[in-house]
Scaffold this motif. Structure first.
Motif, PDB file in Angstrom:
ATOM      1  N   LYS A   6       0.856  -1.178   0.000  1.00  0.00           N
ATOM      2  CA  LYS A   6       0.000   0.000   0.000  1.00  0.00           C
ATOM      3  C   LYS A   6       0.899   1.238   0.000  1.00  0.00           C
ATOM      4  CE  LYS A   6      -3.640   1.651   2.998  1.00  0.00           C
ATOM      5  NZ  LYS A   6      -4.384   1.276   4.209  1.00  0.00           N
ATOM      6  N   ILE A   7       0.580   2.198  -0.842  1.00  0.00           N
ATOM      7  CA  ILE A   7       1.386   3.414  -0.923  1.00  0.00           C
ATOM      8  C   ILE A   7       0.506   4.606  -0.587  1.00  0.00           C
ATOM      9  CG2 ILE A   7       2.784   4.873  -2.453  1.00  0.00           C
ATOM     10  CD1 ILE A   7       3.570   2.314  -3.959  1.00  0.00           C
ATOM     11  N   GLU A   8       0.958   5.401   0.366  1.00  0.00           N
ATOM     12  CA  GLU A   8       0.165   6.538   0.830  1.00  0.00           C
ATOM     13  C   GLU A   8       1.001   7.802   0.776  1.00  0.00           C
ATOM     14  OE1 GLU A   8      -0.722   5.397   4.826  1.00  0.00           O
ATOM     15  OE2 GLU A   8      -2.634   4.475   4.260  1.00  0.00           O
ATOM     16  N   PRO A   9       0.342   8.937   0.490  1.00  0.00           N
ATOM     17  CA  PRO A   9       1.079  10.204   0.583  1.00  0.00           C
ATOM     18  C   PRO A   9       1.281  10.574   2.051  1.00  0.00           C
ATOM     19  CG  PRO A   9      -1.223  10.618   0.038  1.00  0.00           C
ATOM     20  CD  PRO A   9      -1.066   9.120   0.112  1.00  0.00           C
ATOM     21  N   GLU A  10       2.375  11.249   2.317  1.00  0.00           N
ATOM     22  CA  GLU A  10       2.641  11.697   3.695  1.00  0.00           C
ATOM     23  C   GLU A  10       1.609  12.738   4.105  1.00  0.00           C
ATOM     24  OE1 GLU A  10       3.730  14.559   6.486  1.00  0.00           O
ATOM     25  OE2 GLU A  10       4.074  15.033   4.365  1.00  0.00           O
ATOM     26  N   ALA A  11       1.203  13.573   3.145  1.00  0.00           N
ATOM     27  CA  ALA A  11       0.182  14.594   3.423  1.00  0.00           C
ATOM     28  C   ALA A  11      -1.194  13.998   3.144  1.00  0.00           C
ATOM     29  CB  ALA A  11       0.421  15.815   2.547  1.00  0.00           C
ATOM     30  N   GLU A  12      -2.045  14.025   4.135  1.00  0.00           N
ATOM     31  CA  GLU A  12      -3.365  13.418   3.976  1.00  0.00           C
ATOM     32  C   GLU A  12      -4.164  14.192   2.931  1.00  0.00           C
ATOM     33  OE1 GLU A  12      -5.750  13.485   7.527  1.00  0.00           O
ATOM     34  OE2 GLU A  12      -6.926  11.761   6.840  1.00  0.00           O
ATOM     35  N   PRO A  13      -4.706  13.485   1.927  1.00  0.00           N
ATOM     36  CA  PRO A  13      -5.485  14.193   0.911  1.00  0.00           C
ATOM     37  C   PRO A  13      -6.796  14.727   1.503  1.00  0.00           C
ATOM     38  CG  PRO A  13      -5.526  11.808   0.534  1.00  0.00           C
ATOM     39  CD  PRO A  13      -4.615  12.043   1.694  1.00  0.00           C
ATOM     40  N   ALA A  14      -7.212  15.880   1.042  1.00  0.00           N
ATOM     41  CA  ALA A  14      -8.490  16.432   1.487  1.00  0.00           C
ATOM     42  C   ALA A  14      -9.610  15.511   1.014  1.00  0.00           C
ATOM     43  CB  ALA A  14      -8.673  17.828   0.900  1.00  0.00           C
ATOM     44  N   PRO A  15     -10.690  15.421   1.782  1.00  0.00           N
ATOM     45  CA  PRO A  15     -11.803  14.573   1.356  1.00  0.00           C
ATOM     46  C   PRO A  15     -12.296  15.019  -0.016  1.00  0.00           C
ATOM     47  CG  PRO A  15     -12.181  15.491   3.569  1.00  0.00           C
ATOM     48  CD  PRO A  15     -10.950  16.133   3.034  1.00  0.00           C
ATOM     49  N   GLY A  16     -12.613  14.050  -0.869  1.00  0.00           N
ATOM     50  CA  GLY A  16     -13.143  14.383  -2.185  1.00  0.00           C
ATOM     51  C   GLY A  16     -12.085  14.733  -3.215  1.00  0.00           C
ATOM     52  N   THR A  17     -10.798  14.616  -2.869  1.00  0.00           N
ATOM     53  CA  THR A  17      -9.731  14.882  -3.847  1.00  0.00           C
ATOM     54  C   THR A  17      -9.858  13.924  -5.029  1.00  0.00           C
ATOM     55  OG1 THR A  17      -8.262  15.495  -2.047  1.00  0.00           O
ATOM     56  CG2 THR A  17      -7.221  15.011  -4.153  1.00  0.00           C
ATOM     57  N   ASP A  18      -9.766  14.442  -6.242  1.00  0.00           N
ATOM     58  CA  ASP A  18      -9.784  13.564  -7.422  1.00  0.00           C
ATOM     59  C   ASP A  18      -8.501  12.751  -7.465  1.00  0.00           C
ATOM     60  OD1 ASP A  18     -12.230  14.269  -8.351  1.00  0.00           O
ATOM     61  OD2 ASP A  18     -11.464  15.894  -9.637  1.00  0.00           O
ATOM     62  N   LEU A  19      -8.650  11.457  -7.707  1.00  0.00           N
ATOM     63  CA  LEU A  19      -7.461  10.598  -7.714  1.00  0.00           C
ATOM     64  C   LEU A  19      -6.919  10.463  -9.130  1.00  0.00           C
ATOM     65  CD1 LEU A  19      -8.691   7.827  -5.242  1.00  0.00           C
ATOM     66  CD2 LEU A  19      -7.420   9.923  -4.739  1.00  0.00           C
ATOM     67  N   ILE A  20      -5.636  10.184  -9.211  1.00  0.00           N
ATOM     68  CA  ILE A  20      -5.003   9.902 -10.500  1.00  0.00           C
ATOM     69  C   ILE A  20      -4.551   8.436 -10.513  1.00  0.00           C
ATOM     70  CG2 ILE A  20      -4.185  12.263 -10.843  1.00  0.00           C
ATOM     71  CD1 ILE A  20      -1.349  11.080  -9.966  1.00  0.00           C
ATOM     72  N   ASP A  21      -4.259   7.911 -11.701  1.00  0.00           N
ATOM     73  CA  ASP A  21      -3.647   6.588 -11.820  1.00  0.00           C
ATOM     74  C   ASP A  21      -2.184   6.803 -12.159  1.00  0.00           C
ATOM     75  OD1 ASP A  21      -5.736   4.803 -11.386  1.00  0.00           O
ATOM     76  OD2 ASP A  21      -6.527   5.177 -13.393  1.00  0.00           O
ATOM     77  N   ALA A  22      -1.307   6.171 -11.400  1.00  0.00           N
ATOM     78  CA  ALA A  22       0.109   6.369 -11.684  1.00  0.00           C
ATOM     79  C   ALA A  22       0.878   5.077 -11.469  1.00  0.00           C
ATOM     80  CB  ALA A  22       0.671   7.463 -10.796  1.00  0.00           C
ATOM     81  N   ASP A  23       2.021   4.962 -12.170  1.00  0.00           N
ATOM     82  CA  ASP A  23       2.979   3.894 -11.898  1.00  0.00           C
ATOM     83  C   ASP A  23       4.034   4.484 -10.974  1.00  0.00           C
ATOM     84  OD1 ASP A  23       1.516   2.528 -13.714  1.00  0.00           O
ATOM     85  OD2 ASP A  23       3.178   2.067 -15.083  1.00  0.00           O
ATOM     86  N   ILE A  24       4.321   3.777  -9.898  1.00  0.00           N
ATOM     87  CA  ILE A  24       5.347   4.272  -8.975  1.00  0.00           C
ATOM     88  C   ILE A  24       6.598   3.449  -9.204  1.00  0.00           C
ATOM     89  CG2 ILE A  24       5.944   4.592  -6.544  1.00  0.00           C
ATOM     90  CD1 ILE A  24       2.478   4.630  -6.791  1.00  0.00           C
ATOM     91  N   VAL A  25       7.651   4.118  -9.650  1.00  0.00           N
ATOM     92  CA  VAL A  25       8.856   3.413 -10.077  1.00  0.00           C
ATOM     93  C   VAL A  25      10.089   4.003  -9.410  1.00  0.00           C
ATOM     94  CG1 VAL A  25       7.837   2.865 -12.329  1.00  0.00           C
ATOM     95  CG2 VAL A  25       9.233   4.923 -12.083  1.00  0.00           C
ATOM     96  N   GLY A  26      11.133   3.176  -9.312  1.00  0.00           N
ATOM     97  CA  GLY A  26      12.403   3.649  -8.769  1.00  0.00           C
ATOM     98  C   GLY A  26      13.307   4.137  -9.880  1.00  0.00           C
ATOM     99  N   PRO A  27      14.497   4.617  -9.517  1.00  0.00           N
ATOM    100  CA  PRO A  27      15.427   5.184 -10.495  1.00  0.00           C
ATOM    101  C   PRO A  27      16.346   4.162 -11.163  1.00  0.00           C
ATOM    102  CG  PRO A  27      16.084   5.749  -8.244  1.00  0.00           C
ATOM    103  CD  PRO A  27      14.971   4.777  -8.142  1.00  0.00           C
ATOM    104  N   ILE A  28      16.222   2.883 -10.779  1.00  0.00           N
ATOM    105  CA  ILE A  28      17.181   1.869 -11.232  1.00  0.00           C
ATOM    106  C   ILE A  28      16.936   1.485 -12.689  1.00  0.00           C
ATOM    107  CG2 ILE A  28      17.778  -0.574 -10.895  1.00  0.00           C
ATOM    108  CD1 ILE A  28      17.780  -0.051  -7.966  1.00  0.00           C
ATOM    109  N   CYS A  29      18.027   1.159 -13.373  1.00  0.00           N
ATOM    110  CA  CYS A  29      17.948   0.874 -14.803  1.00  0.00           C
ATOM    111  C   CYS A  29      17.457  -0.539 -15.053  1.00  0.00           C
ATOM    112  CB  CYS A  29      19.305   1.128 -15.445  1.00  0.00           C
ATOM    113  SG  CYS A  29      19.791   2.839 -15.225  1.00  0.00           S
ATOM    114  N   GLU A  30      16.242  -0.807 -14.650  1.00  0.00           N
ATOM    115  CA  GLU A  30      15.569  -2.096 -14.869  1.00  0.00           C
ATOM    116  C   GLU A  30      14.076  -1.788 -14.919  1.00  0.00           C
ATOM    117  OE1 GLU A  30      16.605  -5.562 -14.226  1.00  0.00           O
ATOM    118  OE2 GLU A  30      18.683  -5.183 -13.582  1.00  0.00           O
TER     119      GLU A  30
END
Ligand SMILES: *Cc1c(COP(=O)(O)O)cnc(C)c1O
Length: 424
Positions: free
Chosen positions: A324-348
């Motif tokens: 599970k991945i969460e932002p450190e800052a709590e989103p305000a209720p009703g915030t529109d969500l986005i779809d994203a890939d969360i990736v590291g900097p490694i060359c793979e």
């Protein structure tokens, strides 16, 4: 139940703001919650109340000295799988007679170390190992306390890389051969056969495989006793699964349900039980804190490129694990969500933590937290791409302390040597 919660819109570990720790020590880092560790251990040990049972924390899940010591202070023993882990457990203050040594490939040096330090038992996984321990024990003039690890041939129904109790797996002695091998061990000099052990896999979300394996273990104990053997110990391993996301929360078996299976299958057996939970104790006690370096709008998707990589947390790459991945800052209720890939900097391409994850909009510089990273997180880290091992921090109420320093690039390079023909 854990102690990572939003307070006034900011994520905290117990009473410490994640952002404050990030500011002081930089990112990425692991953070462990003392209260969560203690709670998980106490709930697990408490569920076994009334049974003659020793809980040996599986150190391979998290071998930080501060973690082992926190648990040792509560009475935990340790299950170790290498000489290095044995040294870690001893150094963190676990009494030798509460340490059990598992693993298919113990070397002569490791066996010697185990016998010198007087640990509780070696869980033996093959006949050649039994013979080797006998020879070394005789040489040292000691008796080696041994259990035989049984492969009960049950399907743990978990990820193939962490399933260990099927006949095709490398672990333990086929249950049909236990009778012969136990008899052989009992006749070997320097060997004190104390009982049986087993461990059928990790992240089990269903109790039935435990029930099947423990029933089989109980039958084997009865059979060996009928043959005149003394069976004092039954080590039933670890493996209890934990929820990594909301949908799993309803499915994950509770320690109480698990303990009920133990009681029903083994409660009347008159043996001392040893349990080896790892993930169950440490998993939800830890998080990985990382910072977004770039938000990259790709042709078909949005990439959040973070400063942690697969070398820091390998589970998504290794087991396609979900964190599970969460932002450190709590989103305000009703915030529109986005779809994203969360990736590291490694060359793979495999350096991907999550695909198509729904998140509130984040920007470069924001902090993200990967949950349930306390087990099989830091311990699996490496330095691929010459990335230094990251810091580990332990929180205790309003206090926190760095419990492993972040490595320097210099530390890594300093391990290399130039052969003389390349020296200037
Ligand atoms: C890995 C392992 C454990 C711990 O497994 P968890 O799933 O973390 O509880 C226990 N015993 C042995 C022998 C292991 O190899």
């Amino acid at each position: 139940m854990d102690h990572f919660t939003y307070r006034n819109g900011r994520l905290h570990a117990e009473d410490v703001a994640i952002a404050d720790m990030a500011q002081q020590i930089g990112t990425p880092f692991y953070a462990y919650s003392t209260a969560t560790l203690e709670r998980h251990f106490n709930v697990f040990a408490g569920a076994l109340d009334g049974l003659d049972a020793l809980v040996c924390f599986a150190v391979k899940a998290n071998s930080n000295q501060a973690v082992i010591k926190t648990l040792a202070n509560l009475g935990a023993g340790a299950d170790v799988v290498s000489g290095g882990e044995l040294a870690r457990a001893l150094q963190a203050g676990v009494a030798a007679d509460k340490i059990v040594f598992s693993g298919v490939g113990k070397t002569d040096e490791e066996i010697r170390l185990a016998l010198e330090t007087g640990i509780r038992q070696l869980n033996v996984e093959s006949e050649p190992e039994l013979e080797r321990i006998s020879a070394i024990a005789c040489e040292m003039g000691v008796n080696a306390p041994v259990t035989l690890r049984v492969n009960p041939d049950v399907d743990a129904q978990t990820h193939e890389k962490i399933s260990t109790g099927k006949l095709e797996n490398k672990f333990g002695i086929e249950w049909t051969r236990v009778h012969d091998v136990y008899g052989k061990g009992a006749n070997l000099p320097g060997i004190q056969m104390r009982g049986l052990s087993m461990h059928i896999g990790s992240q089990l979300m269903d109790l039935q495989p435990f029930r099947d394996a423990y029933t089989r273990a109980g039958d084997l104990v009865a059979m060996l006793r009928a043959d005149g053997h003394t069976i004092e110990v039954l080590d039933i391993g670890g493996g209890l699964g934990i929820p990594y996301f909301e949908d799993e929360e309803a499915l994950a078996p509770s320690p109480a349900d698990y303990a009920q299976v133990v009681r029903e299958t083994l409660g009347g057996l008159d043996v001392e039980l040893v349990l080896e939970p790892g993930r169950m104790i440490a998993g939800n006690s830890g998080i990985l804190v990382t910072r977004v370096i770039y938000v990259k709008e790709g042709a078909t998707r949005t990439f959040l490129i973070v400063d942690a990589g697969m070398n820091d947390l390998a589970r998504p790459t290794l087991y396609s694990a979900f964190h599970k991945i969460e932002p450190e800052a709590e989103p305000a209720p009703g915030t529109d969500l986005i779809d994203a890939d969360i990736v590291g900097p490694i060359c793979e391409t495999g350096d991907t933590f999550a695909k198509d994850r729904r998140l509130p909009p984040v920007k470069a510089g924001d902090l993200l937290v990967m949950r349930t990273a306390g087990a099989y997180g830091a311990v699996q880290a490496g330095t691929y791409n010459t990335r230094p091992l990251i810091a580990e921090v332990m929180v205790n109420g309003a206090a926190f302390a760095v419990v492993r320093e972040r490595m320097d690039v210099e530390d890594i390079i300093a391990l290399d040597r130039l052969p003389d023909w390349l020296e200037d």
